[in-house]
Design a protein around this motif. Structure first.
Motif, PDB file in Angstrom:
ATOM      1  N   GLN A  58       0.812  -1.217   0.000  1.00 36.79           N
ATOM      2  CA  GLN A  58       0.000   0.000   0.000  1.00 36.79           C
ATOM      3  C   GLN A  58       0.845   1.266   0.000  1.00 36.79           C
ATOM      4  OE1 GLN A  58      -1.607  -0.895   4.185  1.00 36.79           O
ATOM      5  NE2 GLN A  58      -1.850   1.323   4.091  1.00 36.79           N
ATOM      6  N   LEU A  59       2.161   1.117   0.212  1.00 37.93           N
ATOM      7  CA  LEU A  59       3.056   2.269   0.185  1.00 37.93           C
ATOM      8  C   LEU A  59       3.847   2.344  -1.123  1.00 37.93           C
ATOM      9  CD1 LEU A  59       4.438   2.155   3.838  1.00 37.93           C
ATOM     10  CD2 LEU A  59       2.652   3.644   2.926  1.00 37.93           C
ATOM     11  N   ASP A  60       3.485   1.511  -2.097  1.00 36.09           N
ATOM     12  CA  ASP A  60       4.227   1.492  -3.360  1.00 36.09           C
ATOM     13  C   ASP A  60       4.230   2.854  -4.050  1.00 36.09           C
ATOM     14  OD1 ASP A  60       4.886  -1.120  -3.029  1.00 36.09           O
ATOM     15  OD2 ASP A  60       3.568  -1.914  -4.590  1.00 36.09           O
ATOM     16  N   TYR A  61       3.163   3.620  -3.851  1.00 37.01           N
ATOM     17  CA  TYR A  61       3.086   4.924  -4.523  1.00 37.01           C
ATOM     18  C   TYR A  61       4.207   5.858  -4.084  1.00 37.01           C
ATOM     19  CZ  TYR A  61       0.964   6.710  -0.197  1.00 37.01           C
ATOM     20  OH  TYR A  61       0.722   7.068   1.114  1.00 37.01           O
ATOM     21  N   LEU A  62       4.755   5.637  -2.884  1.00 40.18           N
ATOM     22  CA  LEU A  62       5.850   6.490  -2.413  1.00 40.18           C
ATOM     23  C   LEU A  62       7.112   6.252  -3.228  1.00 40.18           C
ATOM     24  CD1 LEU A  62       5.324   6.221   1.441  1.00 40.18           C
ATOM     25  CD2 LEU A  62       4.616   8.054  -0.089  1.00 40.18           C
ATOM     26  N   GLU A  63       7.265   5.034  -3.756  1.00 40.58           N
ATOM     27  CA  GLU A  63       8.406   4.771  -4.624  1.00 40.58           C
ATOM     28  C   GLU A  63       8.318   5.632  -5.884  1.00 40.58           C
ATOM     29  OE1 GLU A  63      11.040   2.881  -4.004  1.00 40.58           O
ATOM     30  OE2 GLU A  63      10.236   2.406  -2.019  1.00 40.58           O
ATOM     31  N   GLY A  64       7.082   5.904  -6.308  1.00 42.02           N
ATOM     32  CA  GLY A  64       6.903   6.782  -7.449  1.00 42.02           C
ATOM     33  C   GLY A  64       7.387   8.193  -7.162  1.00 42.02           C
TER      34      GLY A  64
END
Length: 247
Positions: free
Chosen positions: A171-177
């Motif tokens: 759910q924190l994958d967007y932070l990698e973006g």
């Protein structure tokens, strides 16, 4: 329904019968019959969570109170964790990266002490895939993320693995973006596989100190990139990117 019944019995200091408990459940929004409540109470009796109090109804047992307390504590922890992982500001992104640096550095140290050759092969494959993506013009984010997640598993430390599953949650994958945007704009996107190679060399050498230093240096570089980018009046840009990635 079972937990609702036990919770009610834990809240009162007198026995409750099926009729009274049925009224409580109806008020709480449960669409159940009084007969169903009676059947559930029998199940709770058999489980040792409630006991008969003569004709007055049921009382909760010590085991029942312990179960209610454990479930409530678990729900409180889940709610607290959900709040912690609801990252909406750049300051929260920094907080997460600091937490990752602490946990992942220890995981790298632990992995260096026990890693196997087959596990090293798996990490090398992820590193090569990451490099291939960059050479072909794509980001290779998934390979980079998997390198960190797999290494966490290779630590062999159950507590570190649990913490890692949290701070490296899907759910924190967007932070990698967000980090991808920052490193691309700063021209440092190619540095991550080089950092990973240093970590991998330390793991292959079974050198815990070097592995810990390499992981700490890697995440410190990412933190530094983000700090430098935010310091040049780019905080509004980062905030927009963060909202965009979340959406």
């Amino acid at each position: 329904m079972q937990f609702a019944l036990l919770s009610r019995l834990a809240e009162v200091d007198y026995p409750c019968g099926a009729r009274l408990l049925h009224k409580h459940l109806e008020a709480a929004g449960f669409a159940v019959s009084e007969a169903s409540v009676s059947r559930v109470l029998l199940d709770l009796d058999e489980a040792g969570l409630t006991s008969r109090a003569g004709s007055k109804g049921r009382s909760i047992t010590d085991a029942g109170r312990q179960l209610v307390r454990a479930i409530r504590d678990s729900r409180d922890r889940d709610a607290e964790l959900a709040r912690a992982l609801d990252i909406n500001t750049i300051e929260q992104v920094f907080d997460l990266l600091y937490a990752r640096r602490a946990v992942e550095s220890e995981a790298a140290r632990a992995a260096a002490e026990r890693i196997t050759e087959s596990e090293l092969v798996e990490l090398r494959a992820l590193l090569e895939q990451h490099r291939h993506h960059l050479e072909s013009g794509s980001v290779g984010r998934q390979c980079a993320q998997m390198f960190h997640r797999v290494l966490m598993q290779f630590s062999g430390n159950p507590l570190l693995i649990t913490l890692g599953n949290t701070i490296l949650s899907d759910q924190l994958d967007y932070l990698e973006g967000v980090l991808d945007v920052v490193t691309a704009l700063r021209g440092s996107a190619d540095e991550s596989p080089n950092d990973h190679a240093v970590i991998l060399d330390a793991l292959a050498a079974r050198d815990p100190d070097a592995a810990e230093r390499a992981m700490r240096a890697h995440l410190s570089r990412l933190i530094g990139d983000l700090k430098d980018f935010a310091a040049t009046d780019n905080t509004p840009v980062l905030s927009r990117v963060l909202r965009m990635m979340q959406g």
